[in-house]
Structures are given as C-alpha cells and as structure tokens.
Design an enzyme around this catalytic site. Sequence first.
Site, short mmCIF file in Angstrom:
data_model
loop_
_atom_site.label_atom_id
_atom_site.label_comp_id
_atom_site.label_asym_id
_atom_site.label_seq_id
_atom_site.Cartn_x
_atom_site.Cartn_y
_atom_site.Cartn_z
N CYS A 84 -62.25 -51.86 -22.83
CA CYS A 84 -62.91 -53.17 -22.75
C CYS A 84 -64.38 -53.07 -23.08
O CYS A 84 -65.01 -54.03 -23.50
CB CYS A 84 -62.72 -53.75 -21.36
N GLU A 93 -62.31 -59.49 -14.90
CA GLU A 93 -62.89 -58.60 -15.90
C GLU A 93 -62.07 -58.82 -17.16
O GLU A 93 -60.90 -58.46 -17.20
CB GLU A 93 -62.76 -57.13 -15.46
P1 NAP Z 1 -53.05 -59.10 -20.26
O1 NAP Z 1 -51.93 -59.30 -21.19
O2 NAP Z 1 -53.93 -60.25 -19.95
O3 NAP Z 1 -52.38 -58.51 -18.92
C1 NAP Z 1 -53.17 -58.07 -17.85
C2 NAP Z 1 -52.35 -58.09 -16.57
O4 NAP Z 1 -52.05 -59.44 -16.20
C3 NAP Z 1 -51.00 -57.38 -16.67
O5 NAP Z 1 -50.77 -56.68 -15.47
C4 NAP Z 1 -50.02 -58.53 -16.83
O6 NAP Z 1 -48.72 -58.20 -16.39
C5 NAP Z 1 -50.66 -59.54 -15.91
N1 NAP Z 1 -50.27 -60.92 -16.15
C6 NAP Z 1 -49.87 -61.50 -17.30
N2 NAP Z 1 -49.64 -62.81 -17.10
C7 NAP Z 1 -49.90 -63.07 -15.80
C8 NAP Z 1 -49.84 -64.23 -14.99
N3 NAP Z 1 -49.48 -65.41 -15.48
N4 NAP Z 1 -50.16 -64.11 -13.68
C9 NAP Z 1 -50.52 -62.94 -13.17
N5 NAP Z 1 -50.61 -61.80 -13.89
C10 NAP Z 1 -50.31 -61.86 -15.19
O7 NAP Z 1 -54.02 -57.94 -20.76
P2 NAP Z 1 -53.66 -56.51 -21.37
O8 NAP Z 1 -53.06 -56.75 -22.72
O9 NAP Z 1 -52.89 -55.70 -20.37
O10 NAP Z 1 -55.08 -55.83 -21.51
C11 NAP Z 1 -55.92 -55.95 -22.65
C12 NAP Z 1 -57.09 -56.86 -22.38
O11 NAP Z 1 -57.73 -56.46 -21.17
C13 NAP Z 1 -58.16 -56.78 -23.44
O12 NAP Z 1 -58.52 -58.07 -23.82
C14 NAP Z 1 -59.33 -56.09 -22.75
O13 NAP Z 1 -60.60 -56.50 -23.20
C15 NAP Z 1 -59.13 -56.48 -21.34
N6 NAP Z 1 -59.72 -55.48 -20.45
C16 NAP Z 1 -60.85 -55.79 -19.77
C17 NAP Z 1 -61.42 -54.85 -18.93
C18 NAP Z 1 -62.66 -55.16 -18.15
O14 NAP Z 1 -63.01 -54.38 -17.27
N7 NAP Z 1 -63.37 -56.21 -18.44
C19 NAP Z 1 -60.82 -53.60 -18.77
C20 NAP Z 1 -59.67 -53.33 -19.48
C21 NAP Z 1 -59.12 -54.28 -20.32
P3 NAP Z 1 -47.58 -57.75 -17.45
O15 NAP Z 1 -48.07 -56.50 -18.09
O16 NAP Z 1 -46.39 -57.54 -16.59
O17 NAP Z 1 -47.45 -58.89 -18.42
#
Ligand code: NAP
Length: 538
Positions: free
Chosen positions: A307, A268
Amino acid sequence: MATTVESKVSSDTKVLQSYLGGKWQAGAEGGAALVNPTTGDTLASASSKGLDLKAAMEYSRNVGGAELRQLTYGQRAELLGKIADALAARRDEWFEISRKNSGNTKTDASIDVDGSIGTLKYFAKIGAKLGDARRLRDGAPMRLAKDVNFQGLHMGVPLTGVAVHINAFNFPAWGLWEKAAVSLLAGVPVLAKPATSTAWLAQEMVSAVIEAGILPPGALSILCGSPYDLLDHLQQGDVVGFTGSADTGDAIRRHARMRQQNVRLNIEADSLNAALLGPDAIPDSPLAGYFVREVMREMTLKAGQKCTAIRRVLVPEEQAAAVTEAIAALLRAVVVGDPANPTVNMGPVVNMTQRKTVEEGIRKLNAQAAFAYRPANFSPVDANLEKGAFVPPTLLTVRSGSDADMVNELEVFGPVATVVPYRDKENAFDLARRGGGSLTASVLSNDTAFLAEAGVALGTTHGRLLLVDPSIGDSHTGHGIVLPSLMHGGPGRAGGGEELGGLQGLWFYHQRVAMQGSAATLTAMSEGAVDPGGNERG
Ligand code: NAP
C-alpha cells in the site's frame, strides 16, 4: 485447547477452518480456492458459510474481553512477547507458506513475517512500561473553576466490545499482528478476518498461538472465508479496523449497522504514493543514486503489492530522461520468476485475477503515459506464463503530470510506477498533493531547508513523510516500511485512518472520558491509570 486446525477434503487440498467461539469450525462447503500464484495450483480452500458469527462475537466480547481486562497492561505485554517467540520459532514454515500462497521471495516474506514478529516484540517492550495499570490517563488532573478542588482529567477505559480486524491480501502476517498487538495490549479481544486469497498464513499463525495456550480463551479468533453477516452483529463498544481497497472501505463505512451503532472505524486504503527528487539534485550524484534505487526497490518488493509503494516518481523536468533511464537500467537487472529459485528478485502477483486487474490498470495508464521500461520478451524464470500470475516491472512516463489525470487517480497494485516531470518546487508539491491523500511520500534533496519546507507543504495530504538528505541516504529504513513506533495511515483517498504510533495507538481501543470531580476523587481515579505519553522508542 485447539482441536485439529484443518481437515482434508481431498488428498491434496486443505480446508482452512475458522477459530470462533473457542473452537475450530469449518464452513458448510468447500468455499474459495487459495492458489499458488507461481504455478496456479490450488493449495487450500476456505469457507465460512453457515458459521454463527453472532455467537462468535458474543464469545469474544463476553469471555475474551472479560479475561483480558483482568490483566494489567504489563501482563498483556508479556503475552505479546510470548506470541512473538512462538511465531519466531516457526519462522521457516511461515516463509514457506508465504512463498507458496503469496509468491513471495525471501525478502518479501521477511517484510511480512519478520515485520509482524518485530511489531509484536516492540509492543511487548513498550507495553511492559505501563506496568500494573489497567486504564489510561492523559496528563494530570487540572483545575476547572475558581474552586481549586474541582478538577478534570481525560481518562481512557478499554472498550468492552470486540475488535474486528479485516485485512488485505498483501500482508497476511503483518496485517494480522500489527492490529492484534495494539488491541490485545489495550485489553480488547480480536476477531481477525484475513483476505481469503492468502488466509493460510494468518490461519496457521493463529493456530500456533492457540495451540501454545498463550492467550486466555476468547482473546483471539479468526474467520477464514467471506465475511457474510459479520458486520450485522456489531454493536456499540466494538471497533472495526479495515485494510484494503477504497471501495470495500466505503461499503463498510456505509453499512447500516456501522452507522446505526456508530461503530468506531479505522480505514487504511489505497494510496498513490510519490517519491520526489529535489530540484537541486545532480544526475549521477549519490543522492540521485539513492533515489533511483529506492524507486526500483519499491516497484519490485512484493511485486509492487504494498500500500505504501511508490507509484508516482516526481523529478525535475530537465532530469526526467536521465532519471528514467537510470531506473530502467536497474529494472533490466531484476530477475522475475519462481521465488523458490534463489536468483529471483521478484515473484508473481497474488493470483490471475489480480494479474488481470494490474494489466488492465497498465493499459489505462498507458492511454496517457508512454512506456519507459517494459521487457520485450517477458519470460519468468522456472515458470509458465500461462499459469503463473506474473507481471513484468513496468515504468511509464508522462510529459506533464498536470495533464495526466490517471496517474494521480488510479492505484495499479503491482510492479508499476510512472515518472512525472515537474517544473519547479510549487509544481512538484502540487503534483504530490494530487494523489488526493496518501499514506506516504519520500523527498530526497541535499538541501535540508527544502526538505523541511516540503515536509510542511505535503503534511496536509500525507500520513508519513520520509525526508532524505545524503547524511541518512544509507541508514533510513525505506520509503515503504511501516514502523510500529510511528503512526501509519493517511488522509483522503488513503482512508483517513491512524494505526500504530507506539502507545498512542492504544487510544483507538479505549473510550476517552472527561472525568470531573474533586481532587480526592480524581486522585483515586488516577490510581491504576498510566499516561502512555509520547512515542519514545522502548
Ligand atoms: P479488498 O478486496 O478491499 O479486501 C480487503 C478485505 O476486506 C478482505 O479481507 C475481504 O475479504 C474483505 N471484504 C471484502 N468485502 C467486504 C465486505 N463487504 N465487508 C467486510 N469485509 C469485506 O482489498 P485487497 O484486494 O485484499 O487488498 C488490496 C488493497 O488494499 C489495495 O488497494 C491496497 O492499497 C490496500 N491496502 C492498504 C493498506 C494500508 O495500510 N493502507 C495496506 C495493504 C493494502 P475477502 O478476501 O474474503 O473478499
């Protein structure tokens, strides 16, 4: 039984521990800071450095999975109900953490906290209908050959691995429980990995459930801090549910272990959701009123960090000026500031890094779009702009969506949207599709035939469509609200995933098997299996 959930490293900073292998464990060092985005104060830190994630996953698979699979769907549904009750009993505490660590107003916190409790309750209710079964079946045995005795049936057996749920920062509660509810109901143990910046709420909620002794050992684990080598220990039978940015989703998809073991993955990700005002809309009509209020709500709820939030506002070109002014008028009345102040409607974004990212995104949009609303002297209530991660609600406008690539490509994850005028309905549908695959779009019109046409036209590039005529103008649940009974996810840029969708969501956590055999064998096989059927509300 849980030992202490957190220890103190200094007089006022918590260290979030992880619950892995049936015990609370701290990482090797202080780790990343969790801050209050309103004040910039450090609230806690989280480190997962040095934790044995291989052992943790084995424990989840071998202990948690075995324990859960001994239970029926009905028994597991009962556990979900107990989790919901345990969480509901401490609702005020979750709201307080949401305010401190996520900068949430009460309304923002309700979407996350009450949304998570509601989702658990919903799956408790519909899961109870599956009763004593332990497997799924899809329909009834069917004849496969001339011999009527030779038959076939699709069945679903719960996966024997662990469900690794990696969540985004914006919904620490809902993101955790909307995934865990379905996984636990299916009989698959959960290892949740909340985003570090807002992991406090997720960790406290897991702690509450562990302390209440609701779940069998190994059914629920949580990793607070960086993922480190988490993905290296995945194996066939495990699943990964990821919510977050497209870049991280891409890195997970390309991870060697994911590819080698063909680990099932649901993503997602980002989304450039549109709201489309139909060509028949009249300025100042009730329909136009519903539209502008929805845009304002979507821009400001959770400071635009949803999102599903509306990023592109598609309006007939002859109405662009009036609609833009109507949205701007509503934004002018939005009070931004410390969410502890009851007059505040919108809090900060999650931290200073995110504020900088949003401001940079606004600058990029502004290269192609003009500001239509941006407060001149931005001064958040009860807050210091130097220390707090505040971004003003910002509305931009382009002359033509066809010429402005950025609005169709850049997700600015904050209180930001762009008005995009369209010429005619084909142009409107084309612009909506330029999001490259979105979680959701709303279309508002008085003309139900147009709404039906829009639904089909946009169906190929959207996961969910909210089609609003005035008869449901006040009663629909909102553009950005994800319902547990309906599928959540979207194609293309949105990640290509599917979550929730009532009992249909269970299939992600089951292996679908085409069973072939005699009528007697398949009848025996069907015993103890249940067809989850459609998604009628429980
Ligand atoms: P993110 O930076 O991509 O992080 C998401 C998760 O992935 C965090 O738990 C992060 O851990 C983890 N992560 C980072 N690098 C990783 C790796 N190499 N391997 C495994 N896990 C890893 O996203 P965010 O900044 O938290 O969230 C914002 C984004 O989420 C926005 O773009 C939004 O559109 C999207 N979003 C989408 C939905 C949906 O349902 N489609 C819902 C909510 C948000 P750490 O925090 O420890 O780095």
